[in-house]
Design an enzyme around this catalytic site. Structure first.
Site, PDB file in Angstrom:
ATOM      1  N   HIS A  97       0.810  -1.210   0.000  1.00 48.69           N
ATOM      2  CA  HIS A  97       0.000   0.000   0.000  1.00 48.69           C
ATOM      3  C   HIS A  97       0.853   1.274   0.000  1.00 48.69           C
ATOM      4  CE1 HIS A  97      -3.727  -2.282   1.804  1.00 48.69           C
ATOM      5  NE2 HIS A  97      -3.358  -2.722   0.618  1.00 48.69           N
ATOM      6  N   HIS A 141      -7.898  -0.028   2.205  1.00 47.30           N
ATOM      7  CA  HIS A 141      -6.907  -0.437   1.200  1.00 47.30           C
ATOM      8  C   HIS A 141      -6.970   0.587   0.073  1.00 47.30           C
ATOM      9  CE1 HIS A 141      -6.257  -4.789   2.641  1.00 47.30           C
ATOM     10  NE2 HIS A 141      -6.893  -4.126   3.587  1.00 47.30           N
ATOM     11  N   PRO A 142      -5.838   0.876  -0.573  1.00 47.87           N
ATOM     12  CA  PRO A 142      -5.820   2.098  -1.401  1.00 47.87           C
ATOM     13  C   PRO A 142      -6.282   1.977  -2.848  1.00 47.87           C
ATOM     14  CG  PRO A 142      -3.601   1.276  -1.080  1.00 47.87           C
ATOM     15  CD  PRO A 142      -4.496   0.350  -0.329  1.00 47.87           C
TER      16      PRO A 142
HETATM   17  C1  LIG Z   1       0.401  -7.236  -4.850  1.00 52.56           C
HETATM   18  C2  LIG Z   1      -0.497  -6.093  -4.509  1.00 52.56           C
HETATM   19  C3  LIG Z   1      -1.652  -6.332  -3.779  1.00 52.56           C
HETATM   20  C4  LIG Z   1      -2.513  -5.276  -3.459  1.00 52.56           C
HETATM   21  N1  LIG Z   1      -3.729  -5.542  -2.913  1.00 52.56           N
HETATM   22  C5  LIG Z   1      -4.646  -4.556  -2.793  1.00 52.56           C
HETATM   23  C6  LIG Z   1      -5.991  -4.834  -2.456  1.00 52.56           C
HETATM   24  O1  LIG Z   1      -6.405  -5.982  -2.339  1.00 52.56           O
HETATM   25  N2  LIG Z   1      -6.841  -3.795  -2.293  1.00 52.56           N
HETATM   26  C7  LIG Z   1      -6.442  -2.505  -2.457  1.00 52.56           C
HETATM   27  O2  LIG Z   1      -7.249  -1.601  -2.262  1.00 52.56           O
HETATM   28  N3  LIG Z   1      -5.182  -2.207  -2.828  1.00 52.56           N
HETATM   29  C8  LIG Z   1      -4.296  -3.202  -3.035  1.00 52.56           C
HETATM   30  N4  LIG Z   1      -3.042  -2.922  -3.490  1.00 52.56           N
HETATM   31  C9  LIG Z   1      -2.664  -1.517  -3.700  1.00 52.56           C
HETATM   32  C10 LIG Z   1      -3.310  -0.901  -4.927  1.00 52.56           C
HETATM   33  O3  LIG Z   1      -3.404  -1.828  -5.978  1.00 52.56           O
HETATM   34  C11 LIG Z   1      -2.465   0.300  -5.332  1.00 52.56           C
HETATM   35  O4  LIG Z   1      -2.391   1.196  -4.253  1.00 52.56           O
HETATM   36  C12 LIG Z   1      -3.027   1.071  -6.520  1.00 52.56           C
HETATM   37  O5  LIG Z   1      -3.360   0.194  -7.563  1.00 52.56           O
HETATM   38  C13 LIG Z   1      -1.986   2.078  -6.973  1.00 52.56           C
HETATM   39  O6  LIG Z   1      -2.457   2.799  -8.061  1.00 52.56           O
HETATM   40  P1  LIG Z   1      -1.526   3.874  -8.771  1.00 52.56           P
HETATM   41  O7  LIG Z   1      -2.281   4.416  -9.917  1.00 52.56           O
HETATM   42  O8  LIG Z   1      -1.005   4.809  -7.772  1.00 52.56           O
HETATM   43  O9  LIG Z   1      -0.257   3.059  -9.270  1.00 52.56           O
HETATM   44  P2  LIG Z   1      -0.146   1.771 -10.303  1.00 52.56           P
HETATM   45  O10 LIG Z   1      -1.499   1.181 -10.435  1.00 52.56           O
HETATM   46  O11 LIG Z   1       0.931   0.986  -9.785  1.00 52.56           O
HETATM   47  O12 LIG Z   1       0.183   2.499 -11.650  1.00 52.56           O
HETATM   48  C14 LIG Z   1       1.413   3.043 -11.993  1.00 52.56           C
HETATM   49  C15 LIG Z   1       1.657   2.725 -13.455  1.00 52.56           C
HETATM   50  O13 LIG Z   1       2.661   3.548 -13.960  1.00 52.56           O
HETATM   51  C16 LIG Z   1       3.564   2.775 -14.740  1.00 52.56           C
HETATM   52  N5  LIG Z   1       4.845   3.494 -14.717  1.00 52.56           N
HETATM   53  C17 LIG Z   1       5.642   3.741 -13.644  1.00 52.56           C
HETATM   54  N6  LIG Z   1       6.709   4.481 -14.007  1.00 52.56           N
HETATM   55  C18 LIG Z   1       6.591   4.700 -15.331  1.00 52.56           C
HETATM   56  C19 LIG Z   1       7.375   5.419 -16.267  1.00 52.56           C
HETATM   57  N7  LIG Z   1       8.511   6.044 -15.932  1.00 52.56           N
HETATM   58  N8  LIG Z   1       6.953   5.451 -17.570  1.00 52.56           N
HETATM   59  C20 LIG Z   1       5.800   4.826 -17.939  1.00 52.56           C
HETATM   60  N9  LIG Z   1       5.023   4.130 -17.077  1.00 52.56           N
HETATM   61  C21 LIG Z   1       5.414   4.086 -15.785  1.00 52.56           C
HETATM   62  C22 LIG Z   1       3.549   1.426 -14.041  1.00 52.56           C
HETATM   63  O14 LIG Z   1       4.023   0.384 -14.862  1.00 52.56           O
HETATM   64  C23 LIG Z   1       2.083   1.284 -13.680  1.00 52.56           C
HETATM   65  O15 LIG Z   1       1.334   0.722 -14.717  1.00 52.56           O
HETATM   66  C24 LIG Z   1      -2.167  -3.944  -3.828  1.00 52.56           C
HETATM   67  C25 LIG Z   1      -1.011  -3.708  -4.560  1.00 52.56           C
HETATM   68  C26 LIG Z   1      -0.184  -4.769  -4.921  1.00 52.56           C
HETATM   69  C27 LIG Z   1       1.047  -4.491  -5.729  1.00 52.56           C
END
Ligand SMILES: Cc1cc2nc3c(=O)[nH]c(=O)nc-3n(C[C@H](O)[C@H](O)[C@H](O)COP(=O)(O)OP(=O)(O)OC[C@H]3O[C@@H](n4cnc5c(N)ncnc54)[C@H](O)[C@@H]3O)c2cc1C
Length: 596
Positions: A516, A560-561
Site C-alpha cells: 500500500h 486499502h488504497p
Molecule cells: C500485490 C499487490 C496487492 C494489493 N492488494 C490490494 C488490495 O487488495 N486492495 C487494495 O485496495 N489495494 C491493493 N493494493 C494496492 C493498490 O493496488 C495500489 O495502491 C493502486 O493500484 C496504486 O495505483 P496507482 O495508480 O497509484 O499506481 P499503479 O497502479 O501501480 O500504476 C502506476 C503505473 O505507472 C507505470 N509506470 C511507472 N513508471 C513509469 C514510467 N517512468 N513510464 C511509464 N510508465 C510508468 C507502471 O508500470 C504502472 O502501470 C495492492 C497492490 C499490490 C502491488
C-alpha cells in the site's frame, strides 16, 4: 533546460493530455478525459499490454506476475526494526498497473480518513462519491449490501466473495470476540469495530482492472496507448511567468528515444515508487539530492519522494484439524491444482477465479492498550488517540486466508493432506515514514526504497497488540477454537503466545508489506513546505503539470488504497476538465472557439 537528443519528434505526436503511467489512476483519468471526443489523449505505459496476461485476468494467479517483466521488482533497503530484513514491494508493470496484480479488495476506509487531509477538494463526502462513480456493483443473494453507497455505471465491476467454510468460522469467532457483523461496513465506512464482507474487483470469474476504462468496451479513437515506453523526463517551456510542462521524453523497450508534446497538460501517474523519480529526473525535487545526481534543480520541492507510507501486516498461520474447511485440498493435495486450473479455464470458476481472502474485521484497541505506559504517556491531540485517530476510525484490520499462502517467502505448503489458514493483522495510521530516492538518473534503473517499517515504537506496540487479539480470535473464538491443531509449521508455538511482549519477536520476524505504498508526492496546504502538490493535484511552481495517483495522498486511508486510486483518478479528471473550461472562459470568445 536543454532538450535531450531524441530519435524522433513526429508532428503527429502532439496530444492535449499526456498520461505518464497507464496504471490504476492513469487509466481512469485517460478514460474520463477522452469522453470528450474533442481531446486527444496519450497514455504511456512502461510495461506491456495486459490483454494476453492470463495471471492478470485470473485473480488467483496474482503472484505469478511477480519477479518477471510484469513486476517492477522493487526491494526495500534492509530495515533495522524488522531484523534487518529487506522486503519485496512488487508493483504491476503493465497496462492497468497494480490494479491488475492486487488482492482485489475494495475497502474504502472511513470518511474521516479523507477529512483528515484537510483539503476542500477531497473531503470524505467527495472521495466516497468519486469511488462510487468508478464502480458497477453486482449483488449476491446472501450478501446484504447498502445500495446507497455502491455505483451502478462505472467501468469497474465489483461483487462480494463467496466464503470458504473456514471464513464462516472466522466470522463466528470475530463476532464472539466482540466484533459485531455489519455486512457492508467496508463500503459504507461507518463502522470502526466489527466484521463484514469485502467486495472484490472480480466479476464472473474475471478480474476487472483500471485498463478496462480505456480498453474493451471503453476503447476510444481519441486515446492513443503506447506500451513498453518508459517516461524519462518532463519537458518544459519557460517564459516570464515561469515553467510550463509541454511534453515528455521517453525511451522504449528497443532503446528508441521519442519525445511527445502536450498542448494542455502532462499528468504523472507512475505510482508511489515511480512518480517521484519522474519528477526528480525532470529537475523537480529536493535540491541537494538532485545535485548529487548532477540534475539541475528547476524547482526545489523537498517533499518529493518523502512521506512514504504503507500498511504493515503480519501473517499468523494455524493448522486446522478438520479436513476441507480450508481450500488447501484444491491447491496442494495430490495434483489438485491441475483440475482447479482446468476448471478455471473451462468455466471461469473455482479457487483460481477469486482472491483467497475471507472474512474481514476492523478493531479499535483503546481498551486493550490502556495498560501500556507508552500508550498512556504518548502525545495526543484532543479527541484523538496517540496514533492520531478519532474513535470513528479503526486502529487495525484482520482477515483470514482461505488456505496456506501469502507473499513468496511462505513456502511451507501443507502438501501432506494437511489444512492451514492464517489470520492477518494489519496496522493503520502508522507513524513511521520512509523515502524514495534516485539510485541514478537512468530512467531504466529502479529507485532506492527505504520503508523504515515500525521505526516508531507506537507502531510496534499497536501491531503487537493486534497480533495478540488476532490469536485470541482464533484460539478462543466460538467458530474456530475447536478446530485448531496448533501453529503452522507444526514446530512453531505462536498459538500459545499470551502477551504483547510474546508477539513482538513474531512481528519483527514477519512484518511485511500490504503493498500500500503511498504519499510520496503529497498534496498539501500552501504553508506546508513538504507539500508537492496543491489540492487540485498541481505541482507547485510549474504550470500544466499534475501528479495523480496514490503518491498524491497526504495520508493513506484506513482501508486499502485501490479504491483511493480510482477515486483520485475520477477526481483528477473532473478537476482537469473544470480547469480547462475555466482557462478557456478567460480567453476572448473568438479565440476560445478556435481552441476546441
Ligand atoms: C500485490 C499487490 C496487492 C494489493 N492488494 C490490494 C488490495 O487488495 N486492495 C487494495 O485496495 N489495494 C491493493 N493494493 C494496492 C493498490 O493496488 C495500489 O495502491 C493502486 O493500484 C496504486 O495505483 P496507482 O495508480 O497509484 O499506481 P499503479 O497502479 O501501480 O500504476 C502506476 C503505473 O505507472 C507505470 N509506470 C511507472 N513508471 C513509469 C514510467 N517512468 N513510464 C511509464 N510508465 C510508468 C507502471 O508500470 C504502472 O502501470 C495492492 C497492490 C499490490 C502491488
Amino acid at each position: 533546460m536543454s532538450l535531450e537528443r531524441v530519435d524522433s519528434v513526429d508532428p503527429l505526436e502532439v496530444y492535449d493530455y499526456i498520461i505518464c503511467g497507464g496504471g490504476t489512476s492513469g487509466c481512469v483519468i485517460a478514460g474520463r478525459l477522452a469522453e470528450d471526443s474533442n481531446v486527444k489523449v496519450l497514455v504511456l505505459e512502461a510495461g506491456p499490454d495486459n490483454a494476453d496476461l492470463e495471471n492478470v485476468h485470473m485473480a488467483g494467479g496474482w503472484s505469478q506476475n511477480f519477479d518477471s517483466e510484469t513486476d517492477w521488482n522493487l526491494v526495500t533497503e534492509p530495515m533495522k526494526t524488522i531484523d534487518d530484513r529487506q522486503v519485496k514491494v512488487s508493483r504491476g508493470r503493465f497496462l492497468g498497473g497494480s490494479s491488475g496484480v492486487n488482492g482485489t479488495l475494495c475497502i474504502r476506509g472511513t470518511k474521516q480518513d479523507y477529512d483528515d487531509w484537510e483539503l476542500d477538494e477531497w473531503t470524505g463526502g467527495k472521495m466516497f462519491e468519486y469511488m462510487k462513480r468508478a464502480e458497477t456493483f453486482h449483488e449476491k443473494d446472501w450478501h446484504k449490501a447498502d445500495k446507497s453507497v455502491h455505483g451502478t455505471s462505472g467501468p469497474l465491476h465489483t461483487e462480494p466473495h463467496d466464503l470458504a467454510p473456514i471464513s464462516e468460522r472466522v466470522r463466528e469467532s470475530m463476532i464472539d470476540q466482540g466484533l459485531p457483523y455489519h455486512p457492508d461496513m467496508f463500503s459504507t465506512g461507518e463502522t470502526p469495530h466489527g466484521c463484514g464482507d469485502v467486495p472484490r474487483t472480480v466479476h464472473q470469474g474475471i478480474r476487472t482492472t483500471a485498463a478496462d476504462f480505456i480498453t474493451k468496451r471503453y476503447r476510444r479513437e481519441n486515446i492513443t496507448i503506447k506500451t513498453e515506453v518508459t517516461v524519462n523526463k518532463i519537458l518544459f517551456s519557460q517564459d516570464a511567468g515561469g515553467l510550463t510542462a509541454c511534453g515528455v521524453t521517453t525511451i522504449s523497450k528497443n532503446g528508441r528515444k521519442v519525445e511527445y508534446q502536450a498542448r494542455k497538460e502532462v499528468i504523472v501517474a507512475g505510482g508511489a515508487y515511480c512518480s517521484p523519480p519522474i519528477l526528480m529526473r525532470s529537475g523537480l525535487g529536493p535540491k541537494e539530492h538532485l545535485e548529487e545526481h548532477g540534475i539541475e534543480c528547476l524547482v526545489d520541492l523537498p517533499g518529493v519522494g518523502g512521506n512514504l507510507m504503507d500498511h504493515v501486516l503480519c501473517f499468523i498461520f494455524y493448522e486446522v484439524s478438520e479436513p476441507n474447511l480450508t481450500n488447501d485440498y484444491l491447491a496442494y493435495h495430490d495434483n489438485a491444482i491441475a483440475s482447479t486450473y482446468a476448471l478455471y479455464q473451462e468455466k471461469k470458476s473455482g479457487l483460481l477465479s477469486t482472491f483467497p481472502f475471507g472474512t474481514f474485521g476492523y478493531a479499535r484497541l483503546d481498551e486493550r492498550l490502556k495498560d501500556s505506559e507508552l500508550w498512556q504517556t504518548a502525545k495526543r491531540e484532543p479527541g484523538r488517540d496517540p496514533m492520531g485517530l478519532l474513535p470513528s476510525q479503526p486502529n487495525v484490520e484482520f482477515w483470514n486466508t482461505e488456505l496456506y499462502g501469502g507473499p513468496k517467502q511462505y513456502t511451507d505448503f501443507p502438501i501432506d493432506h494437511k489444512h492451514v489458514f492464517s489470520l492477518c493483522a494489519l496496522l493503520f495510521n502508522q507513524h513511521s515514514r520512509g523515502s524514495v530516492t534516485l539510485k541514478s538518473k537512468d530512467p531504466l534503473e529502479n529507485p532506492v526504497v527505504d520503508h523504515n517499517y515500525l521505526s516508531d515504537p507506537l507502531d510496534m506496540l499497536v501491531l503487537s497488540e493486534a497480533c495478540r487479539f488476532a490469536n485470541e480470535i482464533v484460539m478462543n473464538g466460538k467458530g474456530t477454537k475447536d478446530v485448531i491443531k496448533g501453529s503452522w509449521p507444526a514446530h512453531l508455538t505462536h498459538h500459545t503466545n499470551a502477551t504483547r511482549e510474546d508477539w513482538e519477536p513474531h512481528v519483527r520476524q514477519h512484518a511485511t508489506t500490504c503493498y500500500h505504498a503511498s504519499g510520496t508526492c503529497a498534496m498539501g496546504k500552501p504553508d506546508d513546505k513538504n507539500a508537492v502538490l496543491d489540492g487540485r493535484l498541481r505541482v507547485r511552481g510549474v504550470r500544466n503539470l499534475r501528479v495523480a495517483d496514490v503518491s498524491s495522498v497526504p495520508q493513506v486511508n484506513n482501508g486499502h488504497p485501490q479504491m483511493v486510486a480510482y477515486g483520485i483518478g475520477e477526481g483528477a479528471a473532473e478537476m482537469i476538465r473544470e480547469d480547462a473550461r475555466s482557462s478557456l472562459s478567460k480567453l476572448a470568445p473568438e479565440v476560445a472557439k478556435l481552441a476546441v
